[in-house]
Structure formats: structure tokens, C-alpha cells
Enzyme design. Structure first.
Site, PDB file in Angstrom:
ATOM      1  N   GLU A   1      -0.465   5.688  13.636  1.00 43.39           N
ATOM      2  CA  GLU A   1      -0.166   6.893  12.851  1.00 43.39           C
ATOM      3  C   GLU A   1      -0.396   8.144  13.694  1.00 43.39           C
ATOM      4  O   GLU A   1       0.371   9.114  13.623  1.00 43.39           O
ATOM      5  CB  GLU A   1      -1.020   6.932  11.577  1.00 43.39           C
ATOM      6  CG  GLU A   1      -0.622   8.061  10.636  1.00 43.39           C
ATOM      7  CD  GLU A   1      -1.296   7.956   9.277  1.00 43.39           C
ATOM      8  OE1 GLU A   1      -2.239   7.157   9.121  1.00 43.39           O
ATOM      9  OE2 GLU A   1      -0.871   8.693   8.354  1.00 43.39           O
TER      10      GLU A   1
ATOM     11  N   HIS B   1      -2.408   8.077   6.060  1.00 47.26           N
ATOM     12  CA  HIS B   1      -2.658   6.742   5.516  1.00 47.26           C
ATOM     13  C   HIS B   1      -4.043   6.305   5.981  1.00 47.26           C
ATOM     14  O   HIS B   1      -4.823   5.809   5.180  1.00 47.26           O
ATOM     15  CB  HIS B   1      -1.574   5.784   5.988  1.00 47.26           C
ATOM     16  CG  HIS B   1      -1.643   4.427   5.358  1.00 47.26           C
ATOM     17  ND1 HIS B   1      -1.643   4.227   4.002  1.00 47.26           N
ATOM     18  CD2 HIS B   1      -1.743   3.189   5.924  1.00 47.26           C
ATOM     19  CE1 HIS B   1      -1.731   2.940   3.740  1.00 47.26           C
ATOM     20  NE2 HIS B   1      -1.802   2.279   4.883  1.00 47.26           N
TER      21      HIS B   1
ATOM     22  N   PHE C   1       1.984  -3.419   4.142  1.00 47.70           N
ATOM     23  CA  PHE C   1       2.345  -4.698   4.750  1.00 47.70           C
ATOM     24  C   PHE C   1       3.810  -5.011   4.432  1.00 47.70           C
ATOM     25  O   PHE C   1       4.314  -4.693   3.357  1.00 47.70           O
ATOM     26  CB  PHE C   1       1.453  -5.819   4.212  1.00 47.70           C
ATOM     27  CG  PHE C   1       0.047  -5.814   4.787  1.00 47.70           C
ATOM     28  CD1 PHE C   1      -0.265  -5.112   5.932  1.00 47.70           C
ATOM     29  CD2 PHE C   1      -0.963  -6.550   4.163  1.00 47.70           C
ATOM     30  CE1 PHE C   1      -1.554  -5.128   6.466  1.00 47.70           C
ATOM     31  CE2 PHE C   1      -2.258  -6.571   4.684  1.00 47.70           C
ATOM     32  CZ  PHE C   1      -2.549  -5.859   5.831  1.00 47.70           C
TER      33      PHE C   1
ATOM     34  N   HIS D   1      -9.863   1.717   0.568  1.00 50.47           N
ATOM     35  CA  HIS D   1      -8.407   1.612   0.535  1.00 50.47           C
ATOM     36  C   HIS D   1      -8.023   0.986  -0.803  1.00 50.47           C
ATOM     37  O   HIS D   1      -8.245  -0.210  -1.030  1.00 50.47           O
ATOM     38  CB  HIS D   1      -7.924   0.749   1.708  1.00 50.47           C
ATOM     39  CG  HIS D   1      -6.442   0.732   1.866  1.00 50.47           C
ATOM     40  ND1 HIS D   1      -5.574   1.400   1.015  1.00 50.47           N
ATOM     41  CD2 HIS D   1      -5.640   0.130   2.799  1.00 50.47           C
ATOM     42  CE1 HIS D   1      -4.340   1.199   1.388  1.00 50.47           C
ATOM     43  NE2 HIS D   1      -4.349   0.443   2.480  1.00 50.47           N
TER      44      HIS D   1
ATOM     45  N   LYS E   1     -10.120   7.600   2.960  1.00 52.54           N
ATOM     46  CA  LYS E   1     -10.438   6.191   2.716  1.00 52.54           C
ATOM     47  C   LYS E   1     -11.887   5.844   3.069  1.00 52.54           C
ATOM     48  O   LYS E   1     -12.415   4.840   2.615  1.00 52.54           O
ATOM     49  CB  LYS E   1      -9.445   5.294   3.450  1.00 52.54           C
ATOM     50  CG  LYS E   1      -8.050   5.321   2.796  1.00 52.54           C
ATOM     51  CD  LYS E   1      -7.079   4.351   3.423  1.00 52.54           C
ATOM     52  CE  LYS E   1      -5.783   4.248   2.601  1.00 52.54           C
ATOM     53  NZ  LYS E   1      -4.925   5.413   2.684  1.00 52.54           N
TER      54      LYS E   1
ATOM     55  N   CYS F   1       0.812  -1.226   0.000  1.00 46.34           N
ATOM     56  CA  CYS F   1       0.000   0.000   0.000  1.00 46.34           C
ATOM     57  C   CYS F   1       0.837   1.264   0.000  1.00 46.34           C
ATOM     58  O   CYS F   1       0.281   2.367  -0.021  1.00 46.34           O
ATOM     59  CB  CYS F   1      -0.951  -0.036   1.191  1.00 46.34           C
ATOM     60  SG  CYS F   1      -2.005  -1.502   1.178  1.00 46.34           S
TER      61      CYS F   1
END
Length: 405
Positions: free
Chosen positions: A308, A297, A392, A333, A328, A161
Site C-alpha cells: 500500500e 487499509h 483476499f 481488522h 487497525k 475485507c
């Protein structure tokens, strides 16, 4: 080192087939999350996603026979790339000095799924000869380069991502060291298929709020319970500042800093340290400017949003964190495309003086206590923006855009 600016942008997602309609819908707080139609999800634990609707790939593939030779993520990438190139408004350019930096987190998963079933049920001789070239992540850059006759460096990022943000960083490096004068960045993803949704659902990463799709994705809200898969693409034309100025190009902003880091910790769970180091590097490169807005994010997963938030407090100071929001909840996402779509959104936010809201802020979380622009867009003079992307495997990227005077 050469200065790098953005002179063309494009995007497509669940809220719009172009940048203007998408940005308006994002700022209006609409959401593209709804029940899945791309496959029968009746028996799946997660039945919702943010699909691109009413998109005809024949609009962007000149030879209609070629459509079936490309996976959906390439169709979406071509659409955004074409809009960005048109927006950049070139009279002409040197093809050999114009490269492509593409990105996807997964690539052609629907075609991989489809051909695996064919192999199992009907045997290997029935596999499509276009299976491999339609599915490889770097074929996005390859096909975009063919469509626009771009013969400079052709790069590809596959960093989950964070892929699109890393693709922008690679393009900036390429221009700064003189390996190309211009780069077209395109990030695209279309993994809403049985294997994709089933896989993320199996690892408990997705919201299973099937009874209420519109409020399923709740970044930074106390009731967040996972992300909603989205699909789409974003594209940016990057140029040397002097070249863009000489041709009288419209300049959306300058990339003044970026940072990349690895957690070296866990395959899916983030650390505070990794994102923090990416942001610190970006700020140091940019000369530690005042940040007006952080496009987070903000996935809507319990761990990411808390982490975050804490990383932003650590770097800016608990009471001095800039305004933060996540889109998002509106577009889902979009995995490897997220960074490019969010970069385009940041540039339009600077241009329009509007900070997009974080929708579905229903119940405050004491662990997520920043100003997230809850539910309603906000007018603001935005001159410098930071955009974060984390993936990830513990891969992080932060990038800083500045509005030119």
C-alpha cells in the site's frame, strides 16, 4: 448524475458502542485488543482479538425471542444502523425510495460452526431451523430493512475485507442512476470464534504476539507480524444532495469519487497494480482533487503495508503522498465491516479536524517511510479524504469524501 451526501452515521467496535465514544478512543490512541473471551482460546496459537464488550443485543432487537434467531454480526449491524438512522433525524420518508446496501466478509461463522458440531455429534435432525437465516450474509440487510421499513433496493456485498467499501459504492450508484433516493449502508462482522481465529491463524495472517495484546497490531511498523481480528459494524445514511438540503439535514460530507478493481493475481497476496487502479479511478471520478488524508487499509501484515505504501508513492509521487494513518491498531481488522467503520471515522475526522494516529509505531521500517501520524493524533483542516479497502481474492475499493462548504 445526482450528487450523493451522507446525513447519518453510526458505529460499534471494541472501543465503543457508539460513534462518539469510538472516535474519541481511536483518536486518544487506545486499543481494544485483548485476550479472547468469546471462546476458550487456551490451546490456540493466537489468543488475542478486538472484541466488542458490554454489548446487549436485547437493546436493538424489539422482540427478545428473535435474538437467538440472528447471528452476532446482525446484532452489531442493527446497533450501528439504528444509530445512523437516528442521527439522520428523519420526520418521515418514502419507504419505497429508501433501500439498504449491506456487507460482511464472512457472515454468521459462529452459527455455522455451532450447527456443524451439532450435526456431527447429534445428527442432522438437531440442527436449528434458524441456522440458515441466522447465518446468510444478506440477512443483515434483510433484517435491517424490516427494522426500519426500508422497501427500496436491498443489496449485499461479500467481497472479503473490501465488502463495506463496495457496499457504499453500490449505494452511491443506486442513488445516482435514480433507483432510490436514499440508501442505508451497513457493514458488520463478528467472526471471532474458534473456526474463524483458527482459520486465519492457520494461514499465518494473524499476529501471535500473545504476550502483549495492546501492541500486537502495528500497522507500517518494522515489527508488524500480522493483523489482529476485530469485530463491529459501521453504518451510513446516503441521500440525494437536493433531498438532504431541502429537509435541512446535517451533511457530514459528499462522496465525490470511488474506484473498484481486481488483482487477477493471487488469492491472498496483493499486487501493486490492483490497489493503484482502484485509487486512480476514484481520483479521476473526483476530478483529481488534492487529498488531505488517506485512511489506509493498513492491516499490519508485512506484505499489505509495504504494498500500500508503494502504491501511494506511485500514484501521488514519492515526496507528495498525503498524510496516512491506519486505525487497525486500535480496533483490529474488522474484515467485512472495516470499510464502513473506517468511512465513519473519516467523516468524523473531517468534522472534528482531527487525524487519528497509527498506534504502536515502535521501530521505523525503511520500506514504510510515509507520514503515518505516529502514535499521537494530529489537528488538521481536512477537506478531502480517501479511504482504502483491499480484500483476499484480489478485490479492491477506494472511496473519496469531501467536506461541504
Amino acid at each position: 448524475m445526482k450528487r450523493v451526501v451522507i446525513t447519518g452515521i453510526g458505529m460499534i467496535n471494541s472501543l465503543g458502542l457508539d460513534k462518539d465514544s469510538s472516535f474519541k478512543a481511536i483518536c486518544d490512541g487506545k486499543t481494544g485488543v485483548d485476550y479472547i473471551t468469546l471462546f476458550d482460546a487456551t490451546d490456540f496459537p493466537v489468543q488475542i482479538a478486538a472484541e466488542v464488550k458490554n454489548f446487549d443485543p436485547f437493546e436493538v432487537v424489539e422482540d427478545g425471542k428473535e435474538v437467538k434467531k440472528m447471528d452476532r454480526f446482525i446484532h452489531l449491524g442493527l446497533k450501528a444502523a439504528s444509530e445512523a438512522m437516528e442521527d439522520a433525524n428523519f420526520d418521515n420518508f418514502d419507504s419505497e425510495e429508501f433501500g439498504v446496501s449491506s456487507a460482511a466478509g464472512i457472515g454468521g461463522l459462529p452459527n455455522i460452526e455451532k450447527n456443524s458440531i451439532v450435526c456431527d455429534k447429534r445428527g442432522p435432525r438437531r440442527i436449528s431451523p434458524f441456522f440458515i437465516p441466522s447465518s446468510l450474509v444478506n440477512m443483515l440487510g434483510g433484517i435491517v430493512s424490516i427494522a426500519h421499513n426500508l422497501k427500496g433496493p436491498n443489496l449485499s456485498s461479500v467481497t472479503a475485507c473490501a465488502a463495506s467499501t463496495h457496499a457504499i459504492c453500490e449505494a452511491v450508484k443506486t442513488i445516482k442512476v435514480g433507483c432510490a433516493k436514499k440508501m442505508l449502508v451497513v457493514g458488520a462482522e463478528a467472526a471471532i470464534c474458534a473456526t474463524g481465529v483458527g482459520g486465519f491463524a492457520a494461514m499465518k495472517a494473524l499476529s501471535d504476539r500473545n504476550d502483549d495484546p495492546k501492541t500486537a497490531s502495528r500497522p507500517f511498523d518494522k515489527g508488524r507480524n500480522g493483523f489482529v481480528m476485530g469485530e463491529g459494524a459501521g453504518a451510513l445514511v446516503l441521500e440525494e444532495y437536493e433531498d438532504a438540503k431541502a429537509r435541512g439535514a446535517k451533511i457530514y460530507g459528499e462522496i465525490i469519487g470511488f474506484g473498484e478493481s481486481g488483482d487477477a493475481y493471487h488469492i491472498t497476496s496483493p499486487t501493486l497494480d490492483g490497489p493503484l487502479r482502484a485509487m486512480k479511478k476514484a481520483l479521476k471520478m473526483a476530478g483529481n482533487p488534492k487529498i488531505d488524508y488517506v485512511n489506509a487499509h493498513g492491516t499490519s501484515t508485512p506484505v499489505n503495508d509495504r504494498n500500500e505504501t508503494n502504491a501511494l508513492k506511485e500514484i501521488f509521487g514519492k515526496d507528495s503522498v498525503p498524510i496516512v494513518s491506519s486505525i487497525k491498531g486500535q480496533v483490529g481488522h474488522c474484515l467485512g465491516a472495516a470499510g464502513a467503520i473506517e468511512a465513519v471515522t473519516c467523516l468524523m475526522a473531517m468534522q472534528e479536524g482531527i487525524i487519528p494516529p497509527t498506534i504502536n509505531q515502535i521501530e521505523k521500517d525503511e520500506e514504510c517511510d510515509l507520514d503515518y501520524v505516529a502514535n499521537e493524533k494530529r489537528k488538521a483542516d481536512i477537506r478531502i479524504v480517501m479511504s482504502n479497502s483491499f480484500g483476499f481474492g484480489g478485490t479492491n475499493g477506494s472511496i473519496i469524501f469531501k467536506k461541504l462548504d
